[in-house]
Design an enzyme around this catalytic site. Structure first.
Site, PDB file in Angstrom:
ATOM      1  N   LYS A  16     -11.754  -2.290   5.801  1.00 15.52           N
ATOM      2  CA  LYS A  16     -13.049  -2.990   5.700  1.00 15.52           C
ATOM      3  C   LYS A  16     -13.068  -4.244   6.564  1.00 15.52           C
ATOM      4  CE  LYS A  16     -12.457  -3.175   1.214  1.00 15.52           C
ATOM      5  NZ  LYS A  16     -11.367  -2.228   0.995  1.00 15.52           N
ATOM      6  N   ALA A  39      -7.027  -8.692  -3.172  1.00 15.97           N
ATOM      7  CA  ALA A  39      -7.429  -8.094  -1.894  1.00 15.97           C
ATOM      8  C   ALA A  39      -6.524  -8.591  -0.771  1.00 15.97           C
ATOM      9  CB  ALA A  39      -8.869  -8.473  -1.584  1.00 15.97           C
ATOM     10  N   ARG A 143     -16.094 -14.623 -22.554  1.00 15.77           N
ATOM     11  CA  ARG A 143     -16.891 -15.859 -22.537  1.00 15.77           C
ATOM     12  C   ARG A 143     -16.085 -17.119 -22.866  1.00 15.77           C
ATOM     13  NH1 ARG A 143     -21.202 -12.803 -25.973  1.00 15.77           N
ATOM     14  NH2 ARG A 143     -19.203 -11.920 -26.561  1.00 15.77           N
ATOM     15  N   GLN A 225     -11.241  -4.011  -2.427  1.00 17.43           N
ATOM     16  CA  GLN A 225     -10.799  -2.755  -3.072  1.00 17.43           C
ATOM     17  C   GLN A 225     -11.729  -1.596  -2.679  1.00 17.43           C
ATOM     18  OE1 GLN A 225     -11.106  -5.648  -5.558  1.00 17.43           O
ATOM     19  NE2 GLN A 225      -9.191  -6.207  -4.578  1.00 17.43           N
ATOM     20  N   THR A 301      -1.061  -7.400   0.263  1.00 19.64           N
ATOM     21  CA  THR A 301      -0.844  -8.407  -0.772  1.00 19.64           C
ATOM     22  C   THR A 301       0.531  -8.268  -1.425  1.00 19.64           C
ATOM     23  OG1 THR A 301      -3.202  -8.466  -1.197  1.00 19.64           O
ATOM     24  CG2 THR A 301      -1.814  -9.369  -2.922  1.00 19.64           C
ATOM     25  N   GLY A 303       3.028  -5.722  -0.461  1.00 23.86           N
ATOM     26  CA  GLY A 303       4.051  -5.068   0.366  1.00 23.86           C
ATOM     27  C   GLY A 303       4.432  -3.680  -0.145  1.00 23.86           C
ATOM     28  N   LEU A 333      -8.275   6.947  12.782  1.00 22.82           N
ATOM     29  CA  LEU A 333      -8.274   8.313  13.327  1.00 22.82           C
ATOM     30  C   LEU A 333      -7.027   8.536  14.177  1.00 22.82           C
ATOM     31  CD1 LEU A 333      -9.956  10.945  13.540  1.00 22.82           C
ATOM     32  CD2 LEU A 333     -10.890  10.053  15.674  1.00 22.82           C
ATOM     33  N   ASP A 334      -6.577   7.474  14.851  1.00 23.22           N
ATOM     34  CA  ASP A 334      -5.402   7.572  15.725  1.00 23.22           C
ATOM     35  C   ASP A 334      -4.142   7.963  14.970  1.00 23.22           C
ATOM     36  OD1 ASP A 334      -6.049   4.906  14.673  1.00 23.22           O
ATOM     37  OD2 ASP A 334      -4.064   4.365  15.420  1.00 23.22           O
ATOM     38  N   GLY A 418      -7.641   2.212  16.335  1.00 20.92           N
ATOM     39  CA  GLY A 418      -6.513   1.279  16.427  1.00 20.92           C
ATOM     40  C   GLY A 418      -6.869   0.005  15.704  1.00 20.92           C
TER      41      GLY A 418
HETATM   42  P1  IMP Z   1      -5.523  -5.446  -9.937  1.00 24.67           P
HETATM   43  O1  IMP Z   1      -6.799  -5.467  -9.163  1.00 24.67           O
HETATM   44  O2  IMP Z   1      -4.456  -6.341  -9.387  1.00 24.67           O
HETATM   45  O3  IMP Z   1      -5.765  -5.630 -11.408  1.00 24.67           O
HETATM   46  O4  IMP Z   1      -4.913  -3.956  -9.790  1.00 24.67           O
HETATM   47  C1  IMP Z   1      -5.570  -2.814 -10.328  1.00 24.67           C
HETATM   48  C2  IMP Z   1      -5.425  -1.614  -9.395  1.00 24.67           C
HETATM   49  O5  IMP Z   1      -6.147  -1.864  -8.206  1.00 24.67           O
HETATM   50  C3  IMP Z   1      -3.995  -1.304  -8.965  1.00 24.67           C
HETATM   51  O6  IMP Z   1      -3.864   0.101  -8.800  1.00 24.67           O
HETATM   52  C4  IMP Z   1      -3.888  -1.986  -7.611  1.00 24.67           C
HETATM   53  O7  IMP Z   1      -2.908  -1.384  -6.794  1.00 24.67           O
HETATM   54  C5  IMP Z   1      -5.278  -1.737  -7.072  1.00 24.67           C
HETATM   55  N1  IMP Z   1      -5.695  -2.727  -6.083  1.00 24.67           N
HETATM   56  C6  IMP Z   1      -6.073  -4.004  -6.306  1.00 24.67           C
HETATM   57  N2  IMP Z   1      -6.421  -4.604  -5.160  1.00 24.67           N
HETATM   58  C7  IMP Z   1      -6.253  -3.686  -4.191  1.00 24.67           C
HETATM   59  C8  IMP Z   1      -6.486  -3.695  -2.781  1.00 24.67           C
HETATM   60  O8  IMP Z   1      -6.936  -4.687  -2.186  1.00 24.67           O
HETATM   61  N3  IMP Z   1      -6.199  -2.536  -2.123  1.00 24.67           N
HETATM   62  C9  IMP Z   1      -5.761  -1.422  -2.762  1.00 24.67           C
HETATM   63  N4  IMP Z   1      -5.546  -1.364  -4.067  1.00 24.67           N
HETATM   64  C10 IMP Z   1      -5.786  -2.491  -4.781  1.00 24.67           C
END
Ligand code: IMP
Length: 448
Positions: A16, A39, A143, A225, A301, A303, A333-334, A418
């Site tokens: 994205k 993310a 809340r 996500q 995030t 690794g 696609l590459d 790429g």
């Molecule tokens: P959380 O968002 O850390 O609570 O994780 C919940 C689920 O979402 C887990 O399976 C994570 O691996 C996945 N997840 C969270 N953020 C990402 C992301 O940016 N990319 C891919 N998977 C994510």
């Protein structure tokens, strides 16, 4: 001028950030609408790699308004690191604005995220990023969450809020998770630190967005996500705690549904997933290794190694429906170059009953019991990262894309070959043209 939602159409990590980076050139305003530092958005520019967790990647363009919206959750220390990194690279952050309605991730949220995962064990854990995302949203829904705007309150009022939070939360943290009790004065001290980090950026983003609309600005709404990780529409419970889908772009930004002009779904030419949960087209063989190695499929995030598999058309058709996708941007696609054959999952077969399913099941128990039915297409061996025109792609690559678009009943507007910005084939101007495709089936690749 339009508001465009960029949404992950799979399980996240679709690329994205690169698409946002490309489109941001034509945009005036980029809004991150949900999620937090779970993310990891990577942008490669002239060989330099930028990794974003919270700040919209549009910040790389001087003067573009970048908003972290009300639907997000923010860990201030992570934000500080990200801002420091940007400043070290001489990237100005004066056009960054943070909604006072966004929620703050506190240290105990991160601790609880890890403890909950450990308690679930390998069999049942969600595989979260352990960044405190779920627990922060839990407090929001309960809340008792702390909002960014609260950090700017006078100390007496803030102390009262924190005391309420401590009263509600501390017994649970102590008795269930064995954590030390929360202390109001210590939380107040932490909030002062957070205030110093965030105060320069906190702004009434509703007013900013209203002005942007009045000015007919181009607004990009940046999802994190992906659709299959959506709390309501994804593979529950193996999901994140927010709504990455296009509907979340409205609730998470404060723009109404009528303000959205088009929605672009980002998908890899194959599929990946991090964390637990069913994944029908997952590969456990040398091709899976190829996708992982050639595609550098390791989490930005955490690794973690991503699980890899073939493109899943039933899952994509579901994503198209849930998000009202106007067009697809097909990335990586590459990575398929060098495979002698390429598979697309066209439907599922129930492994016990033999029933054929063309729709994506709503129950993960059912999703875990299906096997993919594949259509096999010839692969190609020529490198394609230098190609900038669709016509110049190897015939097998063009056939693959045409079939993908046909199976998904949705045009392809952009192809990424790429990681660099210029390694892109634009088939349509996604901002101006894709919305004018009256019948996407007539233009299977979106050349409108
Ligand atoms: P959380 O968002 O850390 O609570 O994780 C919940 C689920 O979402 C887990 O399976 C994570 O691996 C996945 N997840 C969270 N953020 C990402 C992301 O940016 N990319 C891919 N998977 C994510």
């Amino acid at each position: 001028m339009p508001a465009i939602v960029i949404v992950g159409a799979q399980w996240g990590d679709e690329g994205k950030a690169k698409v946002i980076d490309l489109l941001a050139e034509q945009a005036d305003c980029v809004v991150r609408y949900q999620g937090g530092c779970n993310a990891g958005h990577t942008v490669v520019r002239q060989g330099e790699t930028f990794k974003f967790h919270l700040v919209p990647s549009g910040i790389l363009y001087p003067g573009k308004t970048c908003i972290i919206g009300p639907g997000t959750v923010i860990a201030p220390e992570v934000l500080k690191d990200e801002l420091d990194n940007l400043h070290q690279k001489n990237i100005a952050t004066g056009a960054l604005y943070i909604s006072p309605r966004a929620h703050v991730t506190l240290p105990h949220h991160m601790a609880v995220d890890g403890l909950k995962e450990d308690a679930l064990g390998d069999e049942q854990k969600i595989g979260t990023t352990r960044r405190g995302i779920g627990p922060t949203y839990e407090d929001k829904v309960g809340r008792i969450g702390l909002r960014v705007g609260d950090l700017l309150l006078d100390d007496d009022t803030l102390r009262q809020k924190l005391a309420h939070l401590v009263h509600q939360k501390s017994p649970l943290l102590e008795k269930v998770y064995g954590l030390p009790p929360l202390d109001t004065s210590e939380l107040l001290r932490i909030c002062h630190e957070y205030r110093n980090i965030m105060a320069p950026y906190v702004t009434d983003v509703d007013a900013l967005l209203a002005t942007a609309q009045e000015n007919q600005d181009v607004i990009l709404l940046e999802g994190a996500q992906g659709t299959m990780l959506d709390l309501d529409h994804g593979t529950y419970p193996y999901v994140t705690s927010s709504n990455p889908t296009a509907g979340g772009a409205c609730t998470g930004s404060g723009l109404g549904p009528k303000a959205i002009d088009q929605v672009i779904g980002i998908t890899k030419a194959y599929t990946t997933r991090v964390g637990s949960g069913p994944f029908p087209t997952e590969l456990f063989d040398a091709i899976g290794e190829h996708l992982c190695t050639v595609g550098h499929e390791f989490g930005t995030t955490t690794g973690r190694k991503r699980r890899c598999g073939w493109f899943d058309a039933p899952a994509m058709r579901y994503a198209i429906q849930i998000n009202s996708l106007d067009s697809l941007a097909v990335t990586k696609l590459d990575v398929l170059t060098g495979l002698s054959e390429i598979r697309i999952c066209t439907a599922y077969r129930h492994m016990k009953t033999g029933e054929i399913l063309t729709a994506f099941p709503s129950q993960i128990e059912l999703l875990a019991q299906v096997e993919p039915i594949y259509e096999i297409l010839p692969g190609w061996h020529e490198p394609i990262s230098h190609i900038r025109h669709h016509d110049e792609l190897p015939p097998a690559a063009k056939d693959f894309l045409a079939r993908l678009a046909e199976l998904c009943h949705t045009p392809v507007a952009l192809i990424s070959v790429g990681p660099n910005r210029d390694e892109t084939i634009m088939l349509a101007d996604p901002i101006r043209a894709a919305a004018t495709c009256a019948n996407p089936l007539d233009v299977p690749l979106g050349t409108c």
